[in-house]
Motif scaffolding. Structure first.
Motif, PDB file in Angstrom:
ATOM      1  N   ALA A  30      16.103   6.924 -46.123  1.00 52.71           N
ATOM      2  CA  ALA A  30      15.114   5.873 -46.369  1.00 52.71           C
ATOM      3  C   ALA A  30      15.313   4.711 -45.410  1.00 52.71           C
ATOM      4  N   SER A  31      16.587   4.393 -45.130  1.00 56.10           N
ATOM      5  CA  SER A  31      16.871   3.287 -44.209  1.00 56.10           C
ATOM      6  C   SER A  31      16.312   3.578 -42.825  1.00 56.10           C
ATOM      7  N   LEU A  32      16.592   4.783 -42.331  1.00 53.89           N
ATOM      8  CA  LEU A  32      16.125   5.131 -40.987  1.00 53.89           C
ATOM      9  C   LEU A  32      14.603   5.186 -40.926  1.00 53.89           C
ATOM     10  N   GLN A  33      13.968   5.732 -41.987  1.00 54.36           N
ATOM     11  CA  GLN A  33      12.506   5.791 -42.007  1.00 54.36           C
ATOM     12  C   GLN A  33      11.895   4.402 -42.017  1.00 54.36           C
ATOM     13  N   ARG A  91       9.605   2.646 -39.016  1.00 62.34           N
ATOM     14  CA  ARG A  91       8.252   2.116 -39.194  1.00 62.34           C
ATOM     15  C   ARG A  91       8.204   0.608 -38.926  1.00 62.34           C
ATOM     16  N   PHE A  92       9.281  -0.083 -39.381  1.00 65.87           N
ATOM     17  CA  PHE A  92       9.363  -1.524 -39.139  1.00 65.87           C
ATOM     18  C   PHE A  92       9.421  -1.821 -37.644  1.00 65.87           C
ATOM     19  N   SER A  93      10.202  -0.990 -36.926  1.00 65.47           N
ATOM     20  CA  SER A  93      10.310  -1.138 -35.468  1.00 65.47           C
ATOM     21  C   SER A  93       8.970  -0.890 -34.792  1.00 65.47           C
ATOM     22  N   LEU A 122      -5.741 -11.112 -25.450  1.00 69.21           N
ATOM     23  CA  LEU A 122      -6.807 -11.999 -25.913  1.00 69.21           C
ATOM     24  C   LEU A 122      -7.585 -11.354 -27.050  1.00 69.21           C
ATOM     25  N   PHE A 123      -7.750 -10.046 -26.980  1.00 64.73           N
ATOM     26  CA  PHE A 123      -8.403  -9.320 -28.062  1.00 64.73           C
ATOM     27  C   PHE A 123      -7.923  -7.877 -28.039  1.00 64.73           C
ATOM     28  N   ILE A 124      -8.058  -7.187 -29.177  1.00 64.92           N
ATOM     29  CA  ILE A 124      -7.771  -5.758 -29.275  1.00 64.92           C
ATOM     30  C   ILE A 124      -8.977  -5.100 -29.936  1.00 64.92           C
ATOM     31  N   ASN A 125      -8.974  -3.758 -29.990  1.00 73.99           N
ATOM     32  CA  ASN A 125     -10.095  -3.105 -30.652  1.00 73.99           C
ATOM     33  C   ASN A 125      -9.776  -2.820 -32.110  1.00 73.99           C
ATOM     34  N   VAL A 126     -10.789  -2.393 -32.857  1.00 75.38           N
ATOM     35  CA  VAL A 126     -10.636  -2.169 -34.293  1.00 75.38           C
ATOM     36  C   VAL A 126      -9.605  -1.075 -34.576  1.00 75.38           C
ATOM     37  N   LYS A 127      -9.569  -0.054 -33.752  1.00 80.46           N
ATOM     38  CA  LYS A 127      -8.597   1.025 -33.948  1.00 80.46           C
ATOM     39  C   LYS A 127      -7.174   0.473 -33.936  1.00 80.46           C
ATOM     40  N   GLU A 128      -6.890  -0.425 -32.968  1.00 79.78           N
ATOM     41  CA  GLU A 128      -5.536  -1.001 -32.883  1.00 79.78           C
ATOM     42  C   GLU A 128      -5.252  -1.948 -34.047  1.00 79.78           C
ATOM     43  N   GLU A 129      -6.268  -2.727 -34.451  1.00 70.98           N
ATOM     44  CA  GLU A 129      -6.093  -3.623 -35.591  1.00 70.98           C
ATOM     45  C   GLU A 129      -5.838  -2.817 -36.866  1.00 70.98           C
ATOM     46  N   ALA A 130      -6.572  -1.702 -37.042  1.00 69.31           N
ATOM     47  CA  ALA A 130      -6.368  -0.858 -38.221  1.00 69.31           C
ATOM     48  C   ALA A 130      -4.984  -0.233 -38.221  1.00 69.31           C
ATOM     49  N   GLU A 131      -4.483   0.131 -37.035  1.00 72.21           N
ATOM     50  CA  GLU A 131      -3.122   0.686 -36.948  1.00 72.21           C
ATOM     51  C   GLU A 131      -2.082  -0.352 -37.359  1.00 72.21           C
ATOM     52  N   LEU A 132      -2.281  -1.608 -36.942  1.00 68.05           N
ATOM     53  CA  LEU A 132      -1.366  -2.674 -37.359  1.00 68.05           C
ATOM     54  C   LEU A 132      -1.364  -2.830 -38.878  1.00 68.05           C
ATOM     55  N   LEU A 133      -2.550  -2.847 -39.485  1.00 69.46           N
ATOM     56  CA  LEU A 133      -2.646  -2.980 -40.942  1.00 69.46           C
ATOM     57  C   LEU A 133      -2.020  -1.786 -41.646  1.00 69.46           C
ATOM     58  N   LEU A 176       4.764  -0.560 -45.035  1.00 69.84           N
ATOM     59  CA  LEU A 176       6.031  -1.248 -45.308  1.00 69.84           C
ATOM     60  C   LEU A 176       5.992  -1.935 -46.666  1.00 69.84           C
ATOM     61  N   GLU A 177       4.864  -2.600 -46.958  1.00 71.46           N
ATOM     62  CA  GLU A 177       4.752  -3.276 -48.248  1.00 71.46           C
ATOM     63  C   GLU A 177       4.688  -2.263 -49.393  1.00 71.46           C
ATOM     64  N   HIS A 178       3.990  -1.156 -49.168  1.00 65.22           N
ATOM     65  CA  HIS A 178       3.889  -0.139 -50.219  1.00 65.22           C
ATOM     66  C   HIS A 178       5.233   0.517 -50.481  1.00 65.22           C
ATOM     67  N   CYS A 179       6.066   0.607 -49.439  1.00 66.36           N
ATOM     68  CA  CYS A 179       7.405   1.177 -49.610  1.00 66.36           C
ATOM     69  C   CYS A 179       8.223   0.317 -50.573  1.00 66.36           C
ATOM     70  N   ARG A 180       7.984  -0.990 -50.526  1.00 66.82           N
ATOM     71  CA  ARG A 180       8.703  -1.898 -51.429  1.00 66.82           C
ATOM     72  C   ARG A 180       8.079  -1.915 -52.817  1.00 66.82           C
ATOM     73  N   PHE A 181       6.738  -1.823 -52.860  1.00 67.71           N
ATOM     74  CA  PHE A 181       6.026  -1.938 -54.147  1.00 67.71           C
ATOM     75  C   PHE A 181       5.179  -0.684 -54.395  1.00 67.71           C
ATOM     76  N   HIS A 182       5.800   0.505 -54.274  1.00 70.36           N
ATOM     77  CA  HIS A 182       5.022   1.737 -54.331  1.00 70.36           C
ATOM     78  C   HIS A 182       4.342   1.957 -55.670  1.00 70.36           C
ATOM     79  N   ASP A 183       4.878   1.381 -56.733  1.00 72.34           N
ATOM     80  CA  ASP A 183       4.271   1.574 -58.047  1.00 72.34           C
ATOM     81  C   ASP A 183       3.349   0.414 -58.427  1.00 72.34           C
TER      82      ASP A 183
END
Length: 582
Positions: free
Chosen positions: A405-408, A412-414, A427-438, A444-451
């Protein structure tokens, strides 16, 4: 049928030529609008007005960058006015009237009934013209040189050039001695030679510079100025032509010629003319122009001057390039200095807030990611509590000996931090890149609060390439997560949905959650003594974007009801294209 169509085409061409001929004739026949007093009237009244017709051609007569008329011919005419004031105490007014073209000036002067009309456009003195107009004495020798494209070889003899004339195209200015020289070559060596007419000598040379088989005649003085302007043509040392000189023209019935001859033959004019020509051509060029009218003039001096002009042009270009490089280097140093200063200020801010960013010596990778975050935090504007909570989660996995779990999580954090750093300078990115960031962030947040919650990111077809400011939606998603779904009680599971759609020329981003209302969340934060500046940070970014142009980003919030469930919705409307000019 073919012959009929060919005849019709010929008739059409002849019709067009006739129309052009009539238009040119009418233009030349238009009277001069200004006064043209006779010399006798001016002499008797000790004052009067004459009109000087001109056309823009550097260095003879032209309007400079300040909008002021100047040039060799302009100053010669004005010096004539000073001469009349000095010798005859005559107050002469000269009305400078633009005539539009070389042919127009000649036609108006030739047809003018007024004696006090002068034409200035480096007119060559020829026997044919002397039958139609009066000339002042020449103020400057008239030497036409043959120029070709730079790729043409240097011809050693006239015969060598004329042998290749069938492969070439001629360019010239209508109604000039340069045209006479071109037509003479055409008549003598190749009657089918194509000839194209241009408005000015500089247009002729620019066209030749772009045509590998182009050639033409231009005055030597104009050729030298063209070299100084950076027009790249080659002067051939053969088939040059010489005439009596450049002069002003006047109507045949003028009585101004004797006094013009008087001034041009005076010592004052010789001194003045030399100074004027040197002013606009340079003293070396002036000497060469006057010397090269002699058959015995040293051609090597002109070759040396050409090399000197080209070398100076190259050096000026190199200096300009070096200036740009120096400016770029200075800006780079300033940019790096600002980054370093930002890092120092950030470290001081972190110290004041007593935030512990020290990780254990066993986890060098986490420390490295932390340093990368310090480098880009001011640009990405990530919420610090997300960073600390993520580090705590990693620490939890490590201390729990959950290596997988630590390595995974670290991987993902990296990946998330790498994208934040990469996009932080964009200056700007496209929607595909913004969606990948989200996606990385919510994983990462779901890993902490999966339930605690589920999430969904939807990107409508054809929307992936739309432009968006990097991490613009991050604040809305984080607000929906921490203010909404994570505050649900009684075992209710949160649902977070992010949707990207395109409506006409607008990208619409909708962030919807089923968490508690924002009013309830604000009361909870107040009770806990918490304050959050993410929303203000988002608005500052939007305000900065909206201030830079006409295209505006808008944001709105609302509460929807769906199947009896209240849904919090935040919407961003982003214009496409994002910037008017990129």
């Amino acid at each position: 049928m073919t012959n009929t169509m060919g005849s019709l085409a010929m008739v059409k061409r002849l019709g067009v030529m006739m129309v052009l001929l009539v238009v040119c004739t009418l233009l030349q026949a238009q009277p001069v609008s200004g006064r043209g007093d006779s010399w006798q009237e001016v002499f008797n009244n000790k004052k009067g007005t004459v009109t000087a017709l001109w056309d823009d051609i550097e260095p003879f007569i032209y309007i400079n960058k300040d909008g002021v008329l100047q040039g060799v011919e302009y100053e010669i005419m004005e010096s004539f006015k000073s001469y009349l004031q000095l010798k005859y105490a005559i107050d002469l007014t000269i009305v400078w009237e633009p005539a539009g073209s070389f042919d127009s000036i000649y036609g108006k002067v030739r047809n003018s009934p007024q004696p006090g009309v002068f034409g200035w456009s480096y007119f060559s003195i020829t026997p044919v013209r002397q039958k139609e107009v009066q000339f002042s004495p020449p103020y400057m020798p008239d030497l036409n040189v043959l120029v070709t494209n730079n790729l043409e070889p240097m011809y050693a003899s006239s015969q060598e050039f004329t042998a290749k004339i069938k492969e070439m195209r001629a360019y010239t200015m209508a109604g000039t001695t340069m045209t006479e020289d071109i037509l003479s070559l055409k008549k003598s060596f190749y009657p089918a030679l194509p000839v194209t007419y241009k408005e000015q000598d500089y247009d002729v040379m620019r066209t030749i510079a772009g045509d590998n088989k182009g050639f033409g005649y231009v005055p030597l003085s104009v050729y030298i100025v063209a070299l100084q302007k950076g027009i790249k043509v080659k002067r051939q040392h053969v088939l040059s032509s010489r005439r009596q000189g450049f002069a002003a023209i006047m109507p045949l019935q003028t009585d101004w010629k004797p006094v013009m001859d008087e001034y041009f033959s005076s010592d004052l004019f010789r001194i003045k003319a030399g100074a004027i020509i040197a002013k606009y051509l340079g003293s070396e060029v002036k000497d060469l122009v006057f010397e090269n009218v002699q058959e015995s003039a040293p051609a090597l001096d002109l070759v040396s001057l050409e090399k000197e002009i080209v070398t100076k042009r190259l050096m000026d270009t190199a200096v300009e390039v070096q200036k740009h490089r120096s400016f770029r280097n200075i800006m780079l140093v300033l940019f790096v200095s600002v980054i370093l200063l930002s890092l120092v200020l950030y470290n001081r801010f972190q110290t004041k807030q007593k935030l512990n960013r020290q990780l254990s010596a066993k986890n060098d990778q986490i420390e490295q990611m932390n340093q990368l975050l310090k480098l880009k935090i001011l640009q990405a504007r990530m919420n610090p509590h997300f960073l600390f909570n993520s580090l705590n989660s990693i620490q939890y996995f490590i201390t729990g000996d959950d290596k997988k779990a630590s390595l995974q999580y670290i991987g993902r954090f990296s990946a998330f931090l790498r994208k934040v750093i990469n996009y932080g300078d964009e200056l700007f990115i496209n929607v595909k890149e913004e969606a990948e960031l989200l996606t990385e962030y919510l994983w990462l947040e779901h890993c902490r609060f999966h339930d605690k919650f589920d999430y969904e990111i939807r990107v409508a077809p054809g929307t992936q390439g739309a432009a968006i400011l990097p991490l613009l939606t991050h604040s809305l998603v984080e607000e929906a997560l921490y203010k909404g779904v994570l505050n649900l009680t009684n075992g209710h599971k949160g649902k977070l949905c992010i949707e990207f759609v395109t409506e006409e020329d607008t990208l619409v981003v909708k962030v919807t959650d089923n968490g508690i209302s924002r009013q309830d969340a604000a009361r909870l934060d107040k009770k806990k003594g918490m304050m959050n500046g993410d929303d203000a940070m988002l608005m500052r970014r939007i305000d900065l974007f909206n201030a830079q142009g006409k295209r505006k980003i808008t944001t709105s919030k609302a509460v929807w009801h769906e199947n009896g469930t209240a849904l919090n919705n935040a919407t961003l409307e982003i214009p496409q294209p994002l910037f008017e000019q990129l």
